[in-house]
Design an enzyme around this catalytic site. Sequence first.
Site, PDB file in Angstrom:
ATOM      1  N   SER A  99       0.865  -1.195   0.000  1.00 19.83           N
ATOM      2  CA  SER A  99       0.000   0.000   0.000  1.00 19.83           C
ATOM      3  C   SER A  99       0.888   1.227   0.000  1.00 19.83           C
ATOM      4  CB  SER A  99      -0.906   0.008   1.235  1.00 19.83           C
ATOM      5  OG  SER A  99      -1.885  -0.992   1.127  1.00 19.83           O
ATOM      6  N   LYS A 174      -7.381   1.961  -2.582  1.00 19.56           N
ATOM      7  CA  LYS A 174      -6.953   1.590  -1.224  1.00 19.56           C
ATOM      8  C   LYS A 174      -6.878   2.827  -0.336  1.00 19.56           C
ATOM      9  CE  LYS A 174      -5.291  -0.680   2.305  1.00 19.56           C
ATOM     10  NZ  LYS A 174      -4.090  -1.489   2.467  1.00 19.56           N
ATOM     11  N   LYS A 242       0.318   6.244   8.464  1.00 17.22           N
ATOM     12  CA  LYS A 242       0.970   6.185   7.153  1.00 17.22           C
ATOM     13  C   LYS A 242      -0.065   6.358   6.032  1.00 17.22           C
ATOM     14  CE  LYS A 242       1.419   2.551   4.700  1.00 17.22           C
ATOM     15  NZ  LYS A 242       1.635   1.303   3.981  1.00 17.22           N
TER      16      LYS A 242
END
Lengths: 296, 296
Positions: A99, A174, A242
């Site tokens: 990701s 995502k 993140k």
Amino acid sequence: MSTLPKIAWIGLGIMGSPMSENLLKAGYQVTGYTLEQEKLDRLARAGGTAAASLADAVRDADVVITMVPASPQVEAIAYGPDGILENAKEGALLIDMSSITPRTSVDLAKAAAAKGIRVLDAPVSGGEAGAVEAVLSIMVGGEQADFDSALPIFQALGKTIVLCGPHGSGQTVKAANQLIVAVNIQACAEAVVFLEKSGVDLKAALDVLNGGLAGSTVLTRKKDNFLQRDFAPGFRIDLHHKDMGIVTDAARAVGAALPVGAVVAQLVASLRAQGDGGLDHSALLRAVERLSGQQV
Amino acid sequence: MSTLPKIAWIGLGIMGSPMSENLLKAGYQVTGYTLEQEKLDRLARAGGTAAASLADAVRDADVVITMVPASPQVEAIAYGPDGILENAKEGALLIDMSSITPRTSVDLAKAAAAKGIRVLDAPVSGGEAGAVEAVLSIMVGGEQADFDSALPIFQALGKTIVLCGPHGSGQTVKAANQLIVAVNIQACAEAVVFLEKSGVDLKAALDVLNGGLAGSTVLTRKKDNFLQRDFAPGFRIDLHHKDMGIVTDAARAVGAALPVGAVVAQLVASLRAQGDGGLDHSALLRAVERLSGQQV
């Protein structure tokens, strides 16, 4: 004699280990590489081959799959004389399941094309349990033909598999997923503090709320975390921090305003700064409790 | 000869009309009162009795049910020489199903107790369709004994019926419902603009998102509104604006911080100020589009 493509798997962490093992179970030859010997040993015990270097792992592979923590790691393994692009064979397919920022995926696809290497970005959701049980959601960006050729591999790893658009689109979806999840958790957290301070029966309230338009998968899966203040991960605040960085950067790049996403990103960052980075993301409840004068 | 309690129904709007008719279908005697003759005629045609005044409507009632737009209307019909408290009989049960501030419900319960009148606050969710089909969610605040005695009436109106705590708790849970719904819509709106500006296949993306932790009832029910920019109500921004006022006031009263709810309240208010108050609340998408430089 197998006609299945030979696979190199780079990155054997919490997600990569069970995922690569699912490919072994499906009959694929998997050569793995990572920096931890114990993870390589685990792959070998499961029937895979441990490579001595990244270059060795990818040299004969038809498909190279990467699953590492963030953009810098993807760049570190993709580029440079010892990297994937320099050492994989022409015509190979590189599937990055990490990701990362969509921009990094787009750049990688361009650089790889110059070497005759095709790329898909294919981040997942579903967590460790989804990886072990091969029921991940896989959000894919890239060319239709490459998606089609990778589909049998994806089907050995996940259940919901969707081509979302051109290179980077998997990462974009995502990122949107992480945005919605964080905001929906925050909505529940604010409601929980408001309900409790108002003297309402919280369990009854959450049940009736989840049965109506306020219902969500977050409320279903995290209700007990809220009720019991159980913030064992789960999905850690550090990782969601993140991801909020990815989505705010990516949205800024395309000129999309995230007035609420930006506030939630700050609350996640604040939790981390206060030492709660190792807690489950449902601990956004703590941020609201602190703002509401509770000692937690 | 019926042993069912005699009911007075005050407020025969979009919700009150079908709800009162469901009580008639269940065999109750219903005497109605409202300011519009056409609504009274409708009740009479359905088998109810139209009262000439509020006092006439409530005088012989065992149960008085009120369903009006907001706190000022509840106060107007409850208090004063012509109001419910002055004219209903001692021992009557007053069920206020309007969506109002919890504080008003608590005050009403106290004032009514001084007159020997019991009170439940019982706001609903599920909209006009839920009212017509008698499948509303009913969130109740008040005493257990009063809840128990009202339960057969609630069962003729709704499906999910929950006592949430003391007086005002039904309103508190309804306020939390509106908070979560608005925030979850906003989360989707930000994701939609981000996804579209990033060149992703929006329909595919929303489908995969709704299948994972980002899934919600809002995303399920409003997906087509987002995809087609169809903002026909539904539930109007004007009403959600009222409700965001209720939840921010109520949260302030108990010292609960709503960092994200407050931002969404501003966005709802801004839509209204720009003339979009008559649109469905999924039109929060427009607010994000405007902030992102799109002409809508």
